[in-house]
Scaffold this active site. Structure first.
Site, PDB file in Angstrom:
ATOM      1  N   GLY A  56       0.823  -1.199   0.000  1.00 52.99           N
ATOM      2  CA  GLY A  56       0.000   0.000   0.000  1.00 52.99           C
ATOM      3  C   GLY A  56       0.855   1.246   0.000  1.00 52.99           C
ATOM      4  N   CYS A  57       0.307   2.325   0.527  1.00 52.23           N
ATOM      5  CA  CYS A  57       1.020   3.601   0.562  1.00 52.23           C
ATOM      6  C   CYS A  57       2.381   3.440   1.215  1.00 52.23           C
ATOM      7  CB  CYS A  57       0.190   4.622   1.329  1.00 52.23           C
ATOM      8  SG  CYS A  57       1.079   6.129   1.704  1.00 52.23           S
ATOM      9  N   PHE A  58       3.428   3.873   0.524  1.00 46.88           N
ATOM     10  CA  PHE A  58       4.780   3.668   1.063  1.00 46.88           C
ATOM     11  C   PHE A  58       5.104   4.562   2.242  1.00 46.88           C
ATOM     12  CE2 PHE A  58       6.232   5.790  -3.214  1.00 46.88           C
ATOM     13  CZ  PHE A  58       5.591   6.978  -2.900  1.00 46.88           C
TER      14      PHE A  58
END
Length: 268
Positions: free
Chosen positions: A92-94
């Protein structure tokens, strides 16, 4: 990511200068970030807040003009000198995944970037379109004498993300937010498959694990404003809701591995 605001017309009266951001920090104005502008009216609007909480973060994460961003750095071979080894993971979002591993003992450096796609040196805007095949990923340099690859995967599956969500993670939707392990060699591939098989046998998750286990072709470092994002924006609403709880879970579930990162420790 999630924002309590909206893009303002750069030409409208009272609009913030292009490239400025006013992050919502529960009544305070936070550090500016390039690429997105926020109206003061929206900050004080409860309706805007409710709309924001229901929206996907992709709508307002923003990408600075391409000519202001240095070319991305490619790591075609995920190797490091001496005792260092490298893991590349996507969950997902890093922003949140990077922050989790920056708080793990034995981790030397964490870089946010892109892996698994067909375009060389992609921009954030290209990856966010969902058409390049890349996933937001992190490149983790670690000391195997302090923490093993298998232990990193334990944290990846139990704290950093939900491996049962297909092509999404929380409010972020699209193949760029998929769960994936990009292995550097067959030893890493074997450990990854064994870990997933064990989690499945033990019925750790109520749904099927959808994490991909694929070879790493190249890793491209993301734009500078994505690096150490949580450290720079700890009170941003998206971070508070989606990512700060991960650090709490890491500290509770892996107290022997948790640490506070040193200032300036990363290599960027």
């Amino acid at each position: 990511r999630l924002r309590t605001g909206e893009r303002t017309d750069p030409g409208a009266a009272g609009a913030e200068p292009d490239g400025a951001l006013r992050d919502f920090t529960f009544g305070t104005i936070a550090t500016p970030r390039p690429g997105v502008a926020m109206s003061r009216l929206a900050v004080h609007s409860a309706a805007a807040l409710l709309i924001t909480l229901a929206a996907a973060c992709t709508a307002n994460r923003g990408d600075p003009p391409r000519d202001t961003v240095p070319p991305a750095t490619a790591y075609a071979q995920p190797t490091a000198p001496g005792r260092e080894e490298v893991a590349v993971l996507a969950g997902g979002c890093f922003w949140g995944v990077e922050a989790v591993f920056e708080h793990v003992k034995g981790v030397i450096d964490v870089v946010s970037g892109y892996a698994g796609g067909s375009v060389r040196n992609p921009s954030y805007a290209q990856v966010s379109s969902g058409t390049t095949g890349h996933a937001e990923a992190v490149r983790i340099v670690f000391d195997p004498s302090q923490i093993s690859y298998r232990e990193l995967l334990r944290i990846f599956f139990s704290v950093a993300h939900d491996p049962t969500q297909l092509n999404r993670q929380g409010p972020d939707i699209g193949p760029q937010y998929r769960s994936a392990i990009f292995y550097a060699n067959e030893a890493q591939a074997r450990v990854a498959r064994e870990t997933i098989a064990q989690l499945a046998r033990d019925h750790v998750f109520p749904r099927r694990i959808v994490t991909q286990v694929v070879p790493l072709d190249a890793f491209f470092q993301a734009e500078a404003y994505h690096q150490d994002y949580m450290a720079h924006h700890p009170n941003q609403l998206y971070i508070v809701i989606n990512d700060r709880p991960k650090l709490k879970h890491l500290r509770e579930r892996f107290p022997e591995l948790y640490r506070e990162p040193e200032q300036g420790r990363g290599r960027g």
